[in-house]
Design a protein around this motif. Structure first.
Motif, PDB file in Angstrom:
ATOM      1  N   SER A 193       0.833  -1.199   0.000  1.00  0.00           N
ATOM      2  CA  SER A 193       0.000   0.000   0.000  1.00  0.00           C
ATOM      3  C   SER A 193       0.872   1.255   0.000  1.00  0.00           C
ATOM      4  O   SER A 193       1.969   1.258   0.556  1.00  0.00           O
ATOM      5  CB  SER A 193      -0.901  -0.022   1.242  1.00  0.00           C
ATOM      6  N   GLY A 194       0.388   2.324  -0.627  1.00  0.00           N
ATOM      7  CA  GLY A 194       1.097   3.607  -0.620  1.00  0.00           C
ATOM      8  C   GLY A 194       2.482   3.542  -1.243  1.00  0.00           C
ATOM      9  O   GLY A 194       3.379   4.290  -0.838  1.00  0.00           O
ATOM     10  N   GLY A 195       2.684   2.648  -2.219  1.00  0.00           N
ATOM     11  CA  GLY A 195       3.974   2.537  -2.896  1.00  0.00           C
ATOM     12  C   GLY A 195       5.034   1.858  -2.056  1.00  0.00           C
ATOM     13  O   GLY A 195       6.198   1.782  -2.440  1.00  0.00           O
ATOM     14  N   LEU A 196       4.639   1.352  -0.879  1.00  0.00           N
ATOM     15  CA  LEU A 196       5.578   0.717   0.048  1.00  0.00           C
ATOM     16  C   LEU A 196       5.252  -0.763   0.225  1.00  0.00           C
ATOM     17  O   LEU A 196       4.175  -1.222  -0.136  1.00  0.00           O
ATOM     18  CB  LEU A 196       5.490   1.387   1.421  1.00  0.00           C
ATOM     19  N   LYS A 197       6.207  -1.471   0.835  1.00  0.00           N
ATOM     20  CA  LYS A 197       5.989  -2.869   1.197  1.00  0.00           C
ATOM     21  C   LYS A 197       4.747  -2.983   2.090  1.00  0.00           C
ATOM     22  O   LYS A 197       3.946  -3.901   1.950  1.00  0.00           O
ATOM     23  CB  LYS A 197       7.235  -3.336   1.959  1.00  0.00           C
ATOM     24  N   PHE A 198       4.613  -2.049   3.030  1.00  0.00           N
ATOM     25  CA  PHE A 198       3.400  -1.973   3.848  1.00  0.00           C
ATOM     26  C   PHE A 198       3.236  -0.540   4.346  1.00  0.00           C
ATOM     27  O   PHE A 198       4.193   0.237   4.355  1.00  0.00           O
ATOM     28  CB  PHE A 198       3.448  -2.944   5.035  1.00  0.00           C
ATOM     29  N   GLU A 239       8.995   2.386  -2.213  1.00  0.00           N
ATOM     30  CA  GLU A 239       9.834   1.308  -1.693  1.00  0.00           C
ATOM     31  C   GLU A 239      11.136   1.209  -2.494  1.00  0.00           C
ATOM     32  O   GLU A 239      12.214   1.033  -1.915  1.00  0.00           O
ATOM     33  CB  GLU A 239       9.079  -0.023  -1.758  1.00  0.00           C
ATOM     34  N   GLU A 240      11.029   1.350  -3.828  1.00  0.00           N
ATOM     35  CA  GLU A 240      12.228   1.263  -4.663  1.00  0.00           C
ATOM     36  C   GLU A 240      13.208   2.392  -4.333  1.00  0.00           C
ATOM     37  O   GLU A 240      14.421   2.186  -4.314  1.00  0.00           O
ATOM     38  CB  GLU A 240      11.842   1.277  -6.147  1.00  0.00           C
ATOM     39  N   ALA A 241      12.664   3.593  -4.051  1.00  0.00           N
ATOM     40  CA  ALA A 241      13.514   4.724  -3.666  1.00  0.00           C
ATOM     41  C   ALA A 241      14.235   4.407  -2.353  1.00  0.00           C
ATOM     42  O   ALA A 241      15.439   4.636  -2.212  1.00  0.00           O
ATOM     43  CB  ALA A 241      12.671   5.991  -3.520  1.00  0.00           C
ATOM     44  N   LYS A 244       8.917 -15.998  -6.874  1.00  0.00           N
ATOM     45  CA  LYS A 244       9.033 -14.855  -5.965  1.00  0.00           C
ATOM     46  C   LYS A 244       8.645 -13.556  -6.665  1.00  0.00           C
ATOM     47  O   LYS A 244       9.119 -13.264  -7.759  1.00  0.00           O
ATOM     48  CB  LYS A 244      10.490 -14.763  -5.494  1.00  0.00           C
ATOM     49  N   ARG A 245       7.777 -12.789  -6.044  1.00  0.00           N
ATOM     50  CA  ARG A 245       7.380 -11.467  -6.535  1.00  0.00           C
ATOM     51  C   ARG A 245       6.625 -10.787  -5.403  1.00  0.00           C
ATOM     52  O   ARG A 245       6.275 -11.444  -4.412  1.00  0.00           O
ATOM     53  CB  ARG A 245       6.491 -11.608  -7.778  1.00  0.00           C
ATOM     54  N   TRP A 246       6.324  -9.494  -5.536  1.00  0.00           N
ATOM     55  CA  TRP A 246       5.664  -8.772  -4.453  1.00  0.00           C
ATOM     56  C   TRP A 246       4.330  -9.394  -4.043  1.00  0.00           C
ATOM     57  O   TRP A 246       3.987  -9.418  -2.865  1.00  0.00           O
ATOM     58  CB  TRP A 246       5.426  -7.306  -4.837  1.00  0.00           C
ATOM     59  N   LYS A 264       2.602  -0.857  -7.919  1.00  0.00           N
ATOM     60  CA  LYS A 264       3.514   0.278  -8.094  1.00  0.00           C
ATOM     61  C   LYS A 264       4.247   0.500  -6.778  1.00  0.00           C
ATOM     62  O   LYS A 264       3.636   0.836  -5.777  1.00  0.00           O
ATOM     63  CB  LYS A 264       2.720   1.522  -8.495  1.00  0.00           C
ATOM     64  N   MET A 265       5.574   0.296  -6.782  1.00  0.00           N
ATOM     65  CA  MET A 265       6.346   0.334  -5.540  1.00  0.00           C
ATOM     66  C   MET A 265       7.380   1.457  -5.582  1.00  0.00           C
ATOM     67  O   MET A 265       8.509   1.284  -5.125  1.00  0.00           O
ATOM     68  CB  MET A 265       7.025  -1.026  -5.320  1.00  0.00           C
TER      69      MET A 265
END
Lengths: 344, 344
Positions: free
Chosen positions: A228-233, B328-330, B102-104, B324-325
């Motif tokens: 969620s929110g572009g994050l892992k959580f 998290e990627e940043a 393995k994937r998100w 869309k991560m």
């Protein structure tokens, strides 16, 4: 032993209905014994691990038992006094509101979510279509779902409707439908009811465990939402003794509640206390949840931390891909679309 | 009545175990009576409608009963003779092979599929990871899934591995994993076993009803798959008396079997008869299913039509959107990724 058997044979002939009732009672004793023996053997394991197989299995058996009791009750109305004693009256019912709209993957998404919900005891699914009329697809789907449900519809105001070319974050979504569900609850349930309110999206992913977590919500509760929110959580990031110490988000951290729709539940008594609280089409982007929760006069520190002090992800903000329908679209343009009698 | 009660009290004190066994037997009688009364009342409805609520409810209760019997058997090994008589030995087991990687969204997809499979009786899930080692995520997921399962792994040959920038149709997918599952079945099951083989993808959507349809497969069976091949549905298009009259596809109709992986099941006896049949990385695009089925010496006219003479869609070729991560990627680039202890 032989004497008992004879009595049973006699009963089979003479008092079939009474025997059925007795069998139910005996089965309840059996279940209780099993439960006790499970509970005792659990002491050999780490009792802090709330997420073990056995609890899950027991929840499922409990649910099936309730269904069996319901069937017996329908068939033998006079049996209510015998059976009802054993129904878990102290288990609050979860009322989950789900907005849904017509699209290629609608039936698929509702089907797999419904099959998850079939495992959840004391649960009512309030499904609200974004349409002027209830559709045959959703009506039939719910009818054969095996679930306890309420079917409503509320068309989104065209001024607030996303165009198919708009990015999905441009306007708040599901506002009219969630409000319709809230109105139904306030009109049809007693303010004294022991119940929990939750908002389920039809393409998110819910572990069965999240329903057992939210069931003990006293005022309002939160837990992390995966992807969620572009994050892992996103949501509560650090919790202790059922309180949230830190919130975790990468986007607009100043929001009163930096959480996703799938990350909170509210006790119904709050909904009746603040009877004006609802969703708003005019909430700024990302403030849909915060607007509703502040309408219930909640502050961050009021929230009860669930999911093992917010250390587990039990809900994922998944989305179902829009299918590539090139061939079907070509057929539709030629007026030769696939068999229209086939519901997909 | 009072006499019976006294005997029960006596039993409670003296023969707890025997009483438990008796209760199970009594519960089975109750279930059978319920079943009979359901069957009788059904005659008032359209008996041709195979897809009604009651059958579904019964399947679910049957499944739970089996689990209860298993628990009793584990606790009282000497009870096997009493209990086993009532297990449905004539219900073939479904062996479903699922490749996963393995994937998100892997845990989310496995979770919701697993919760659907929990409803299916006599079912074994063969999960094959595309990895050199079994991962902790899948190991723990399966351990707490409540399902009967086999956990395997088989790494895809790098020459046949899709790059993340490749379109997903460029190379056949899941070949090494499905073959690993086939090898496990041929090595570990008896050629005389009464079982059905099916290939489940971890992000497709399966109605519970499709499992009951495939269970009666005598040689090999087919049914339509929704949202497949760019069409509303693909596969058998017109069927009568359990035979396929027309096939429906918009793409390479000359394929021996113009169907999706989710649209067929095979009786295990065929797998043992043609012990070389497997998937191939060298099959031309769209010929993965056809290569396997022709390896089993099947022709189009051999296929048994399921799903009410192929008039219902019970499986959908859905795909879970890649999330869309960005945030998290940043964080990962800055070496500050979200709490690594949180499994998502």
């Amino acid at each position: 032993m032989f004497k008992t058997m004879n009595i049973f044979r006699l009963c089979t002939l003479k008092h079939m209905r009474l025997l059925l009732l007795m069998n139910t009672l005996i089965f309840l004793v059996l279940l209780f014994t099993l439960y006790i023996s499970f509970t005792h053997s659990e002491k050999n394991f780490n009792s802090g691990n709330k997420f073990d197989e056995k609890q899950l299995t027991l929840n499922i058996i409990e649910n099936r038992l309730q269904k069996l009791q319901q069937a017996l009750k329908n068939r033998f109305p006079s049996a209510v006094d015998y059976i009802d004693v054993h129904v878990k009256h102290d288990l609050p019912t979860i009322y989950a509101i789900t907005p849904t709209y017509k699209r290629w993957t609608q039936k698929a998404d509702l089907t797999r979510l419904g099959q998850t919900l079939l495992h959840v005891p004391n649960f009512r699914w309030i499904v609200v279509e974004d349409s002027n009329e209830k559709t045959a697809l959703v009506t039939n789907f719910l009818k054969f779902s095996g679930l306890q449900y309420t079917h409503l519809n509320a068309k989104t105001d065209q001024n607030y409707k996303l165009k198919s070319t708009d990015p999905n974050w441009l306007l708040p979504r599901g506002v009219a439908q969630r409000n319709k569900g809230l109105t139904w609850i306030r009109k049809n349930l007693s303010p004294n009811i022991n119940g929990i309110l939750y908002f389920l999206d039809d393409d998110n992913t819910y572990s069965l465990r999240v329903f057992e977590e939210m069931r003990s919500t006293e005022v309002a509760s939160v837990w992390p939402v995966g992807l969620s929110g572009g994050l892992k959580f996103e949501g509560p990031g650090k919790c202790k003794d059922g309180k949230v110490l830190e919130w975790y988000t990468a986007w607009k951290p100043e929001r009163p509640f930096p959480i996703d729709m799938a990350g909170f539940a509210v006790n119904l008594k709050l909904l009746f206390k603040y009877s004006e609280a609802e969703y708003s089409n005019d909430a700024p982007r990302g403030y849909l949840e915060s607007h509703f929760l502040t309408g219930l006069k909640l502050k961050r520190h009021d929230m009860e931390a669930k999911a093992d002090n917010c250390s587990k992800v039990l809900v994922w903000h998944t989305r179902t891909e829009k299918p590539k329908m090139k061939q079907e679209e070509a057929l539709i343009r030629q007026g030769k679309s696939s068999n229209s009698e086939m519901e997909v």
